[in-house]
Design an enzyme around this catalytic site. Structure first.
Site, PDB file in Angstrom:
ATOM      1  N   ARG A 248     -10.549  -4.036   7.524  1.00 34.61           N
ATOM      2  CA  ARG A 248      -9.762  -4.417   6.149  1.00 34.61           C
ATOM      3  C   ARG A 248      -8.593  -5.006   6.673  1.00 34.61           C
ATOM      4  O   ARG A 248      -7.781  -5.838   5.994  1.00 34.61           O
ATOM      5  CB  ARG A 248      -9.647  -3.215   5.400  1.00 34.61           C
TER       6      ARG A 248
ATOM      7  N   LYS B 241      -4.221  -5.340   1.475  1.00 37.28           N
ATOM      8  CA  LYS B 241      -3.429  -4.152   1.750  1.00 37.28           C
ATOM      9  C   LYS B 241      -1.731  -4.492   2.694  1.00 37.28           C
ATOM     10  O   LYS B 241      -1.674  -4.740   3.563  1.00 37.28           O
ATOM     11  CB  LYS B 241      -3.956  -3.177   2.385  1.00 37.28           C
TER      12      LYS B 241
ATOM     13  N   GLU C 126      -7.122   0.398 -11.328  1.00 34.93           N
ATOM     14  CA  GLU C 126      -7.196   1.650 -10.303  1.00 34.93           C
ATOM     15  C   GLU C 126      -5.911   2.107 -10.785  1.00 34.93           C
ATOM     16  O   GLU C 126      -5.033   1.920 -11.335  1.00 34.93           O
ATOM     17  CB  GLU C 126      -7.310   1.107  -8.691  1.00 34.93           C
TER      18      GLU C 126
HETATM   19  N1  PMP Z   1      -5.699   1.643  -4.222  1.00 36.06           N
HETATM   20  C1  PMP Z   1      -4.766   1.352  -3.592  1.00 36.06           C
HETATM   21  C2  PMP Z   1      -3.707   0.687  -4.576  1.00 36.06           C
HETATM   22  C3  PMP Z   1      -4.221   2.080  -2.269  1.00 36.06           C
HETATM   23  O1  PMP Z   1      -2.933   1.875  -1.809  1.00 36.06           O
HETATM   24  C4  PMP Z   1      -5.394   2.916  -1.735  1.00 36.06           C
HETATM   25  C5  PMP Z   1      -4.866   3.601  -0.579  1.00 36.06           C
HETATM   26  N2  PMP Z   1      -3.884   4.495  -0.562  1.00 36.06           N
HETATM   27  C6  PMP Z   1      -6.606   2.936  -2.256  1.00 36.06           C
HETATM   28  C7  PMP Z   1      -6.923   2.273  -3.493  1.00 36.06           C
HETATM   29  C8  PMP Z   1      -7.577   3.580  -1.699  1.00 36.06           C
HETATM   30  O2  PMP Z   1      -8.113   3.172  -0.396  1.00 36.06           O
HETATM   31  P1  PMP Z   1      -8.497   4.032   0.726  1.00 36.06           P
HETATM   32  O3  PMP Z   1      -9.533   4.995   0.343  1.00 36.06           O
HETATM   33  O4  PMP Z   1      -9.078   2.779   1.775  1.00 36.06           O
HETATM   34  O5  PMP Z   1      -7.469   4.734   1.235  1.00 36.06           O
END
Ligand code: PMP
Length: 285
Positions: free
Chosen positions: A52, A151, A184
């Site tokens: 990622r 990200k 989200e």
């Molecule tokens: N959405 C956002 C906006 C995030 O910043 C994150 C990570 N903190 C997630 C979802 C969850 O992603 P992951 O499970 O890969 O940590």
């Protein structure tokens, strides 16, 4: 406690770990990052996080100064160097320093930073009793403006929504997308359970494709729970039986209220509990 911080292949005490004030990561949020958990000295889904990260880098045209194989080795070396059994890693790649203008092509020294430290995001009571959510008025970035799939170091969109949540007395806030659908939370993905079926918004809703989200979807399928990734509105959450959030830092955390309404009976539901237990087992395997 002083940590050994990795910057471009070298370790520094935290007090001496420094980056130029001309770095465009600082000046413009120009860079990418990952947040990962360490369980029993091992980084959970390191490979997936690195994929990622690399894709985020590609999406913003940021070539990394080291190979992904070397980066994986260096992440593990940082964990070892700091003797961390259970903790968190922040892996950052910045555009590097350049003149005071936007032009990223004038930056020639991307900085690779790895911080391994301990983390306590939320108190244990939230995991037992669930947390409360409020819908933020700040919508998630339009994918055509800045894709939530990247990200990036530019987290202002999420920070603005997080501030709204905190001002309303909630540690997390729900973010809708430009169509008014559920996207989200500010730092977590969202799941609901209705009539025994698990649903989460699809990547096309404008979300970060969480590594924890993928793990939970896998666990649910293995447990014979029906899953779907389909667009949803706030109404679907209001009338859901259960709701929970997932994230590397947050892990699996129940949400029992949205906008002052109880979700289900306002208690942590059985499928949330089951998936949380399965997740806790998986990360220790
Ligand atoms: N959405 C956002 C906006 C995030 O910043 C994150 C990570 N903190 C997630 C979802 C969850 O992603 P992951 O499970 O890969 O940590």
């Amino acid at each position: 406690m002083s940590r050994q911080i990795y910057i471009n292949g070298q370790f520094f005490d935290s007090e001496n770990a420094k980056i130029s004030v001309y770095d465009h990561g600082l000046l413009y949020g120009d860079g990418v990052f990952e947040g990962m958990r360490i369980y029993g000295g091992k980084v959970f889904r390191l490979k997936e996080h690195l994929v990622r990260l690399e894709e985020s880098g590609r999406a913003i045209g940021l070539p990394f100064p080291i190979s992904m194989e070397q980066l994986a080795e260096d992440v593990n070396a940082t964990v070892k160097k700091n003797a961390i059994e259970d903790g968190y890693i922040r892996l950052v790649v910045t555009r590097g320093s350049g003149p005071l203008g936007l032009d990223p092509f004038k930056c020639s020294d991307p900085q690779v930073i790895i911080i391994a430290d301990s983390i306590t995001l939320y108190p244990e009571s939230f995991y037992e009793n669930g947390l409360e959510l409020v819908t933020a008025s700040t919508i998630r970035n339009h994918p055509a403006a800045l894709s939530p799939r990247i990200k990036s170091l530019n987290y202002l969109n999420n920070i603005l929504a997080k501030m709204e949540g905190l001002k309303a007395g909630c540690v997390e806030a729900l973010m809708l997308n430009h169509k008014g659908e559920v996207a989200e939370c500010t730092g977590d993905n969202l799941f609901i359970v209705k009539n025994g079926r698990l649903s989460t918004p699809p990547v096309e809703a404008g979300i970060l494709q969480g590594i924890t989200r993928d793990a939970v979807l896998e666990l649910a399928r293995e447990a014979g729970i029906e899953t779907s990734e389909c667009p949803m509105t706030r109404h679907d959450i209001y009338v859901a039986d259960e709701c929970f959030l997932t994230g590397s830092a947050a892990e699996v955390i129940p949400a029992v209220k949205l906008d002052g309404r109880d979700i289900g009976d306002g208690n942590v539901g059985p499928i949330t509990k089951k998936l949380n237990e399965a997740f806790r087992k998986l990360v220790r395997q």
